[in-house]
Design an enzyme around this catalytic site. Structure first.
Site, short mmCIF file in Angstrom:
data_model
loop_
_atom_site.label_atom_id
_atom_site.label_comp_id
_atom_site.label_asym_id
_atom_site.label_seq_id
_atom_site.Cartn_x
_atom_site.Cartn_y
_atom_site.Cartn_z
N HIS A 162 0.32 0.89 10.12
CA HIS A 162 -1.03 1.26 9.69
C HIS A 162 -1.90 1.63 10.88
O HIS A 162 -3.11 1.78 10.74
CB HIS A 162 -1.69 0.11 8.93
CG HIS A 162 -0.84 -0.45 7.83
ND1 HIS A 162 -0.14 -1.62 7.97
CD2 HIS A 162 -0.58 0.03 6.59
CE1 HIS A 162 0.52 -1.85 6.85
NE2 HIS A 162 0.27 -0.87 6.00
N GLY A 203 0.80 -1.20 0.00
CA GLY A 203 0.00 0.00 0.00
C GLY A 203 0.84 1.26 0.00
O GLY A 203 2.00 1.27 0.42
N SER A 204 0.25 2.35 -0.48
CA SER A 204 0.91 3.66 -0.43
C SER A 204 0.82 4.21 1.00
O SER A 204 0.19 3.64 1.87
CB SER A 204 0.22 4.62 -1.40
OG SER A 204 0.34 4.17 -2.73
N GLY A 205 1.48 5.34 1.19
CA GLY A 205 1.47 5.98 2.50
C GLY A 205 2.71 5.74 3.31
O GLY A 205 2.78 6.15 4.47
N HIS A 206 3.71 5.07 2.70
CA HIS A 206 4.91 4.69 3.45
C HIS A 206 6.21 5.19 2.82
O HIS A 206 7.28 4.72 3.19
CB HIS A 206 4.99 3.17 3.56
CG HIS A 206 3.80 2.52 4.17
ND1 HIS A 206 3.40 2.78 5.46
CD2 HIS A 206 2.91 1.61 3.67
CE1 HIS A 206 2.33 2.05 5.74
NE2 HIS A 206 2.00 1.35 4.66
N ASP A 250 -1.35 -8.81 0.83
CA ASP A 250 -0.16 -8.89 -0.03
C ASP A 250 0.20 -10.34 -0.32
O ASP A 250 0.53 -10.69 -1.46
CB ASP A 250 1.01 -8.18 0.63
CG ASP A 250 0.81 -6.67 0.74
OD1 ASP A 250 0.00 -6.13 -0.03
OD2 ASP A 250 1.44 -6.06 1.62
#
Length: 338
Positions: free
Chosen positions: A223, A54-57, A110
Site C-alpha cells: 500500500h 482491500g481491492s487494488g491487488h 482486517d
C-alpha cells in the site's frame, strides 16, 4: 491520473460487475452485495476458506477463489478493509457444516473486522470458525528503536498459504487440520519487496508517495508503507543480492533445505524483468546450498500500477510439497497436478 475508469466512486463496483459477467460459472455474489463473493461451485461437507481485504491487488484476494484454493472473499474498496457484515455474509454463504477458516493478511482493519464477523457467525448462525493471519513480510523484522511493536505485514507470500490450506480442504481434511497446515505454511514464508514507482488510488487521483526517477525503496509495502531503506537504483543483480541477504537472514530456511520460490510483480513490471530477477535468485540459492523445489513467476499480489517486485521463500517438507503440487483451478490461477 490516466486510468480506464468512469467515476472514481464506481471503480470497484463496476470492476466487480465485470468479473461476475466474465465468470458467471465460477463466482456469485451474496446478500445482494457485489463485495461479497462466493464460489459458484460449492463442495458439500468441505471446510470452507474465506479471505478478504482491500481491492487494488488482483489477483489477490478474490482471484484465488476456486477449486483447490478458496471458497469466498469479502472485498473492500481500494486498500480498504471489507466490513464485518460483508465477511459474515460470505461466511454464511460458503459454510457447508464443516466450519470456516478465515485466512487473511496482518492488517489492523482486517483483523478487527474478521474477529467481529467470527463472533457474529458463532452467535447468529452457529458456524465454527478458525483464523490464520498471514504475516510474511521480512521488512517487518527490521530493527526498531526499541519502543515500537515489530509487526510483519501480509504480502505476496500468502499465496503459498492459500495453496497449502486450499489443497488440504480439497482433500476433505477437517477444520483443525486445515488450520494447522495454513499456520505451518504461514510460519515458514518470508517475503521482501522493492518498489521503483508509486501507485495511484483512484479516489485520491495522485500518487500516494514519491520515488525519484533514479531511486528505489527496499521493503516498501503493497500500500506504499515505508520500507527498510531508500536509495539510488542498483542493478538487478545488486538488488537481488540485497533482498536475498535480508530474506535468508530472517527465514527459517537452512543450508540443504528445499524451498518454494515466488517471484511476484507488483503491477507494472514486465515478465522479462521478473524472470531476469529469478535468474539471480536461483544463483544465490545454489551458492547457499539451498535447492529449489518449485518456482512461480508472475503477478500474484499487486499494488495497482506500482513498478516493483517481491521475492517469497518457503522451506518445504514432504507434506507441504504434496499440497503445493496439487491441482488448483480458479479464474486467475490454474495449476495442473505435478
Amino acid at each position: 491520473m490516466k486510468k480506464f475508469i468512469n467515476q472514481a466512486d464506481d471503480f470497484i463496483p463496476q470492476m466487480l460487475e465485470g468479473i461476475y459477467l466474465a465468470h458467471p460459472d465460477r463466482f456469485r455474489f451474496v446478500n445482494d452485495d457485489v463485495h461479497c463473493l462466493a464460489t459458484a461451485r460449492p463442495v458439500a461437507g468441505k471446510v470452507a476458506i474465506v479471505t478478504g481485504g482491500g481491492s487494488g491487488h488482483l489477483p489477490l484476494f478474490l482471484g484465488y477463489v476456486g477449486e483447490g484454493m478458496l471458497d469466498g472473499c469479502a472485498i473492500g474498496d481500494v486498500f480498504q478493509s471489507p466490513s464485518p457484515e460483508q465477511i459474515l455474509a460470505v461466511t454464511q454463504a460458503v459454510d457447508s457444516g464443516a466450519g470456516v477458516l478465515y485466512l487473511y493478511g496482518n492488517y489492523n482493519g482486517d483483523i478487527f473486522n474478521f474477529d467481529m464477523a467470527a463472533e457474529m457467525a458463532d452467535m447468529e448462525s452457529d458456524i465454527r470458525t478458525r483464523t490464520v493471519i498471514a504475516a510474511d513480510d521480512s521488512a517487518g523484522a527490521a530493527p526498531g528503536d526499541g519502543q515500537e511493536k515489530i509487526t510483519r505485514r501480509g504480502v505476496a507470500g500468502i499465496f503459498f498459504v492459500y495453496k497449502c490450506a486450499g489443497a488440504a480442504a480439497a482433500r476433505m481434511d477437517d477444520l483443525e487440520t486445515v488450520q494447522r497446515i495454513a499456520q505451518k505454511a504461514g510460519d515458514r514464508v518470508r517475503t521482501l519487496g522493492v518498489a521503483l514507482s508509486p501507485c495511484i488510488v483512484p479516489r485520491i487521483g495522485k500518487p500516494g508517495f514519491h520515488i525519484g526517477d533514479n531511486e528505489m525503496e527496499i521493503g516498501m509495502g503493497i500500500h506504499g508503507e515505508s520500507g527498510i531503506r531508500r536509495g539510488p537504483q542498483l542493478s538487478a543483480g545488486q538488488i537481488a543480492e540485497e533482498m536475498m541477504s535480508w530474506i535468508l537472514a530472517d527465514s527459517p530456511c537452512l543450508r540443504g533445505d528445499e524451498v518454494a520460490v515466488l517471484i511476484n510483480g507488483l503491477g507494472a513490471t514486465p515478465l522479462e524483468e521478473l524472470y531476469l530477477m529469478y535468474r539471480h535468485v536461483h544463483q544465490i540459492l545454489a551458492e547457499s546450498n539451498i535447492r529449489v523445489f518449485r518456482v512461480w513467476v508472475g503477478e500474484f499480489a499487486t499494488a495497482m500500477e506500482m513498478t516493483g517486485m517481491s521475492i517469497s521463500l518457503m522451506p518445504v517438507d514432504d507434506e507441504l510439497k504434496a499440497l503445493l503440487n496439487s491441482q488448483a483451478d480458479t479464474p486467475m490461477f490454474r495449476q495442473f497436478p505435478a
